[in-house]
Design an enzyme around this catalytic site. Structure first.
Site, PDB file in Angstrom:
ATOM      1  N   LYS A 190     -12.938  -1.230   6.809  1.00 52.61           N
ATOM      2  CA  LYS A 190     -12.337  -2.311   7.596  1.00 52.61           C
ATOM      3  C   LYS A 190     -12.814  -2.236   9.044  1.00 52.61           C
ATOM      4  O   LYS A 190     -13.465  -3.144   9.538  1.00 52.61           O
ATOM      5  CB  LYS A 190     -10.828  -2.256   7.480  1.00 52.61           C
ATOM      6  CG  LYS A 190     -10.383  -2.494   6.034  1.00 52.61           C
ATOM      7  CD  LYS A 190      -8.985  -2.061   5.780  1.00 52.61           C
ATOM      8  CE  LYS A 190      -8.667  -1.920   4.319  1.00 52.61           C
ATOM      9  NZ  LYS A 190      -8.856  -3.116   3.522  1.00 52.61           N
ATOM     10  N   ASP A 209      -1.508   6.862   6.050  1.00 50.97           N
ATOM     11  CA  ASP A 209      -2.610   6.035   5.553  1.00 50.97           C
ATOM     12  C   ASP A 209      -2.932   5.064   6.688  1.00 50.97           C
ATOM     13  O   ASP A 209      -2.137   4.193   7.008  1.00 50.97           O
ATOM     14  CB  ASP A 209      -2.149   5.275   4.302  1.00 50.97           C
ATOM     15  CG  ASP A 209      -3.183   4.243   3.824  1.00 50.97           C
ATOM     16  OD1 ASP A 209      -4.262   4.136   4.437  1.00 50.97           O
ATOM     17  OD2 ASP A 209      -2.891   3.543   2.832  1.00 50.97           O
ATOM     18  N   TRP A 212       0.820  -1.220   0.000  1.00 53.34           N
ATOM     19  CA  TRP A 212       0.000   0.000   0.000  1.00 53.34           C
ATOM     20  C   TRP A 212       0.845   1.258   0.000  1.00 53.34           C
ATOM     21  O   TRP A 212       0.484   2.267  -0.614  1.00 53.34           O
ATOM     22  CB  TRP A 212      -1.016  -0.028   1.140  1.00 53.34           C
ATOM     23  CG  TRP A 212      -2.029  -1.093   0.875  1.00 53.34           C
ATOM     24  CD1 TRP A 212      -2.170  -2.267   1.547  1.00 53.34           C
ATOM     25  CD2 TRP A 212      -3.003  -1.120  -0.191  1.00 53.34           C
ATOM     26  NE1 TRP A 212      -3.167  -3.018   0.974  1.00 53.34           N
ATOM     27  CE2 TRP A 212      -3.699  -2.349  -0.090  1.00 53.34           C
ATOM     28  CE3 TRP A 212      -3.341  -0.241  -1.214  1.00 53.34           C
ATOM     29  CZ2 TRP A 212      -4.719  -2.711  -0.979  1.00 53.34           C
ATOM     30  CZ3 TRP A 212      -4.358  -0.584  -2.100  1.00 53.34           C
ATOM     31  CH2 TRP A 212      -5.033  -1.810  -1.972  1.00 53.34           C
TER      32      TRP A 212
END
Ligand code: PMP
Length: 361
Positions: free
Chosen positions: A195, A171, A102
């Protein structure tokens, strides 16, 4: 009612009581004769839901007044672009930690908008850990250091936030609202909510107000944080359903003891699982350096790929689903976000022990 033990990495399991509450009020929201998702986003019902969600984030996450909380579309992925577009003014550069899948995505997009360099790269260590502060090499005129607080695929996380001279941008997609954030060190955090906090379709951005002036006025209005702040995240029609569910998850979280309760439970769940791995005499193997092991995404391997396939098949038959590791790395991964009941983790660890004794390496 049958509910699977759903270890999906996101979208993922949501609290049953949230789903039931949605079901109960879906057809007629508070006597209005329609559901919340059929109303104007500028009406009193949606306004109340929106305001309550923002207040619950601020309260439970301890977000200081000098930060704005935005709910935007485009997921975390759009933030890979919006962050550098907004924060990299003339001549400024940005430092990024490359901690895996990511982080790489964030770096690739940031390069379209500014002078971006990698301040630490985990490649040499096969992305099995995060850096310590001393390893992060910053150059002059660096506007921010971007980190990925939890690598969802690699299963690693920072257990200590870097202490650097420039503001952090993070992030936090896969460990959003799971542990306290030292806000004084951050200028901005972002993440998709699908999530720990709700369904897909929504990114939450928490940005320091003083950072809003850095944006060029050459970028489209939707993409400018200052416009979104002025319009309270309603520059255009917001994703009403996602915000509605987010609000309910935040209320559920409050009942679970807020951030403190959630963090305690998350650590318990992760310990259960890592103990099962470490107590298996090497049958299950977690490739992550112990101090950096994710509390949200527990990755592990079995002695060989045949056993892994059998494990996933039998687990699925026992209602333990979505345990397959990401296609880029293989192996197994159990994602145990906030809504994952500890009872499901206990069922998984029991299954792991049984499987290992039935199928020696
Ligand atoms: N960052 C991280 C750490 C993620 O786990 C994900 C999604 N799995 C993303 C970014 C991309 O998020 P989205 O799909 O919301 O754009």
């Amino acid at each position: 009612m049958t509910r699977a033990h759903n270890f999906s990495a996101g979208p993922c399991t949501l609290p049953v009581e949230v789903l039931e509450a949605l079901q109960a009020e879906m057809v007629d929201y508070q006597g209005s004769g329609m559901s919340l998702i059929e109303m104007s986003h500028r009406g009193q019902h949606f306004d109340a839901v929106f305001e309550e969600a923002i207040t619950l984030v601020r309260e439970q996450y301890g977000v200081p007044n000098e930060f704005e909380i935005l709910l935007l579309q485009g997921g975390a992925t759009l933030q890979f672009s919006m962050v550098p577009m907004n924060l990299l003014g003339d001549g400024a550069r940005a430092a990024y930690v490359n901690s895996g899948h990511w982080a790489k995505g964030a770096i690739a997009d940031a390069r379209y908008y500014g002078d971006v360099y990698v301040a630490w790269d985990g490649k040499a260590d096969r992305y099995a850990r995060m850096p310590i502060t001393e390893e992060i090499k910053l150059f002059p005129n660096t506007r921010y250091l971007h980190i990925t607080s939890n690598e969802t695929i690699g299963g690693i996380r920072y257990f200590e936030w870097p202490e650097v001279e420039v503001p952090l941008v993070a992030d936090m997609s896969s460990d959003y609202m799971t542990r306290p954030v030292p806000w004084s060190r951050f200028d901005l955090v972002y993440g998709g909510v699908q999530k720990n906090l709700g369904p897909a379709g929504l990114a939450m951005v928490i940005v320091r107000r003083s950072a809003l002036d850095d944006a060029s006025d050459q970028i489209g209005q939707y993409l400018r944080y200052s416009v979104q702040v002025d319009k309270s995240s309603m520059f255009n029609t917001p994703p009403v359903f996602a915000i509605y569910v987010l609000g309910k998850v935040l209320k559920w979280m409050k009942k679970k003891g807020g951030l403190e309760g959630i963090e305690l439970e998350a650590n318990r769940k992760a310990s259960l699982l890592y103990n099962a791995i470490d107590g298996s005499d090497g049958y299950y193997d977690c490739p992550v350096t112990p101090a950096y092991r994710s509390v949200m995404n527990v990755v592990f391997r079995l002695p060989n790929e045949n056993l892994e396939e059998q494990f996933l098949r039998e687990a699925s038959a026992a209602d333990l689903v979505n345990l397959k590791g990401h296609r880029t790395v293989g192996g197994c991964r159990a994602s145990i976000y906030n809504a994952m009941p500890i009872e499901s983790v206990a069922v998984l660890t029991q299954f792991m022990q049984d499987f290992c004794s039935r199928n020696p390496a």
